[in-house]
Scaffold this motif. Structure first.
Motif, PDB file in Angstrom:
ATOM      1  N   THR A   1       0.698  -1.435  -0.104  1.00 33.38           N
ATOM      2  CA  THR A   1      -0.314   0.379  -0.139  1.00 33.38           C
ATOM      3  C   THR A   1       0.717   0.970  -0.308  1.00 33.38           C
ATOM      4  O   THR A   1       0.489   2.294  -1.048  1.00 33.38           O
ATOM      5  N   ALA A   2       1.414   1.548   0.881  1.00 30.62           N
ATOM      6  CA  ALA A   2       2.356   2.699   0.654  1.00 30.62           C
ATOM      7  C   ALA A   2       3.739   3.157  -0.322  1.00 30.62           C
ATOM      8  O   ALA A   2       4.013   3.769  -0.915  1.00 30.62           O
ATOM      9  N   ASP A   3       4.149   1.517  -0.820  1.00 27.04           N
ATOM     10  CA  ASP A   3       4.123   1.645  -1.605  1.00 27.04           C
ATOM     11  C   ASP A   3       3.555   2.509  -3.371  1.00 27.04           C
ATOM     12  O   ASP A   3       3.679   3.640  -4.338  1.00 27.04           O
ATOM     13  N   ALA A   4       2.451   1.661  -3.468  1.00 25.56           N
ATOM     14  CA  ALA A   4       1.236   2.237  -4.654  1.00 25.56           C
ATOM     15  C   ALA A   4       1.438   3.515  -4.487  1.00 25.56           C
ATOM     16  O   ALA A   4       0.525   4.162  -5.067  1.00 25.56           O
ATOM     17  N   ARG A   5       0.868   3.870  -2.470  1.00 21.74           N
ATOM     18  CA  ARG A   5       0.470   5.478  -2.750  1.00 21.74           C
ATOM     19  C   ARG A   5       1.772   6.604  -3.336  1.00 21.74           C
ATOM     20  O   ARG A   5       1.808   7.828  -3.570  1.00 21.74           O
ATOM     21  N   ALA A   6       2.913   5.920  -2.989  1.00 26.67           N
ATOM     22  CA  ALA A   6       4.124   7.051  -3.765  1.00 26.67           C
ATOM     23  C   ALA A   6       4.589   6.981  -4.696  1.00 26.67           C
ATOM     24  O   ALA A   6       5.000   7.589  -5.661  1.00 26.67           O
ATOM     25  N   MET A   7       4.002   5.903  -5.683  1.00 23.01           N
ATOM     26  CA  MET A   7       4.486   5.260  -7.511  1.00 23.01           C
ATOM     27  C   MET A   7       3.462   6.533  -8.007  1.00 23.01           C
ATOM     28  O   MET A   7       2.474   6.877  -8.524  1.00 23.01           O
ATOM     29  N   ASP A   8       4.581   6.791  -9.180  1.00 16.35           N
ATOM     30  CA  ASP A   8       3.501   8.001 -10.174  1.00 16.35           C
ATOM     31  C   ASP A   8       2.457   7.460 -10.118  1.00 16.35           C
ATOM     32  O   ASP A   8       3.252   6.119 -11.223  1.00 16.35           O
TER      33      ASP A   8
END
Length: 420
Positions: A73-80
């Motif tokens: 989830t945290a990675d997805a939120r940061a992803m362009d």
């Protein structure tokens, strides 16, 4: 084992593709939009920056099934959002090639992505308290290609290409080169563009390059600048001999390509006739195609008065027929009239259109705006705009695609109908 290329390069097969462009959430919808002759330019969503200028925008560009790709989830939120779109598009392009994406894990698959946008990075850094290690992996431009390679466990070359507007067609050229030299067995080549800021709007406006109504009007008397667009597209590529041997679907064949640079021309943003002429002629020579063999061209076609003029002059230098060899004028189309200038994805939008046209045996009419610009002299240069659907020969034909970067990096690809 590497293969060397001579006057006729080893042909490369387009074995799979997927795309999302304004008004077209997939390849079939893109084809229907092109056949309709309509354009998909509309009001700018509030999420796309402060500018009120219309353009071509994707719907649901922020939607992403992170669980499907096992992204935390945290990675997805940061992803362009561009990373997300490319990941989804790559998966579908691989499936379109008749391959299960999970079977490619650990394999020699190359990933080549064209992009020119840093909007997400600018937004991410605007709030320093939110900066974390994920800011780099989520917004670094190199991660556009590397995210695909990481999530799908692809072990071939992986790189993001930025040559401005020609980025994704240059990515195709590099992918084909890698296949021919044996650096990978299958290559994904793509391009992406999402507008989440207004910096480039300001640059275009101050440079006198922006169309006030947000529409590109290629080769028209009304041409008055660039209208911005969004999109993503990916093609899966293999050497033709390998694709035929393994029974892969073949949408179209890339016979040859070329890339060059304007060098020191009349300004770093100005197009250069001689360089455009040379890149087209070189691609034709590598493809083993005489100028009279090319039935139609998908032009760069931004709709800026200077850009249109230089492009027509360079095409005329290569394709003008003063000996009466051509059976028909060179037909010219430009997809930017339908979806806008998709910048880093523009070369991919331009490539997928003739791939679909060759597969279906017809080139859709472009949505021209007003009358042809008479100052371009298309007829006397053995050219005509595609104002009605153009039926292609039953036994196949050849086509060209041009993409020219704002800083002077030019690309051209020569395509052919898939073998029967």
């Amino acid at each position: 084992m590497g293969r060397t290329s001579g006057p006729s390069q080893y042909p490369v097969a387009v074995v799979g593709l997927d795309c999302r462009f304004p008004g077209a959430p997939g390849p079939e919808a893109y084809w229907k939009l092109l056949l309709s002759g309509a354009h998909a330019i509309g009001e700018r969503p509030a999420s796309r920056g402060a500018s009120a200028v219309p353009g071509g925008f994707l719907t649901d560009a922020d939607a992403f099934d992170r669980a499907f790709f096992a992204v935390p989830t945290a990675d997805a939120r940061a992803m362009d959002p561009q990373q997300r779109l490319l990941l989804e598009c790559s998966w579908r392009a691989i499936e379109d090639a008749g391959i299960s994406p999970t079977r490619l894990a650990g394999g020699s698959v190359g990933t080549y992505v064209g992009s020119m946008s840093d909007d997400w990075m600018r937004l991410s850094l605007a709030a320093p308290e939110g900066v974390s290690p994920r800011t780099g992996t989520g917004s670094g431009r190199s991660m556009l290609a590397n995210r695909i390679a990481y999530q799908l466990d692809l072990r071939g070359p992986s790189l993001t290409v930025d040559t401005a507007c020609s980025s994704s067609l240059v990515a195709v050229h590099l992918a084909c080169t890698a296949l021919r030299t044996g650096e990978c067995d299958l290559a994904l080549a793509g391009g992406v563009n999402i507008v989440v800021g207004s910096v480039l709007d300001e640059i275009y406006a101050q440079a006198g390059l922006a169309a006030p109504d947000g529409r590109c009007k290629p080769f028209s008397e009304a041409a008055d600048g660039i209208g911005r667009g969004e999109g993503v597209g990916v093609v899966a590529l293999r050497l033709l001999e390998d694709a035929v041997r393994d029974g892969d679907p073949v949408h179209a064949v890339i016979l040859g390509s070329a890339v060059n640079q304007d060098g020191r021309s009349n300004g770093i943003m100005a197009p250069h006739r001689a360089s455009q002429r040379e890149v087209i002629a070189t691609a034709c020579r590598r493809a083993g195609a005489a100028p009279q063999d090319i039935r139609f061209i998908e032009a760069h076609g931004t709709g800026t008065p200077l850009g249109d003029q230089i492009e027509v002059l360079s095409l005329g230098d290569v394709f003008r027929d003063e000996q009466g060899v051509r059976e028909w004028p060179l037909a010219v189309g430009a997809v930017k009239g339908a979806i806008g200038h998709t910048e880093g994805a523009a070369g991919m939008a331009g490539l997928i259109k003739p791939v679909l046209s060759l597969r279906h045996g017809v080139v859709p009419a472009s949505p021209w705006s007003g009358e042809e610009n008479p100052r371009l002299g298309l007829a006397r240069r053995s050219m005509e705009l595609i104002t009605e659907p153009l039926a292609l020969p039953a036994d196949g034909c050849r086509a060209g695609v041009s993409s020219f970067g704002m800083g002077g990096t030019n690309a051209h690809v020569v395509l052919a109908t898939a073998p029967l």
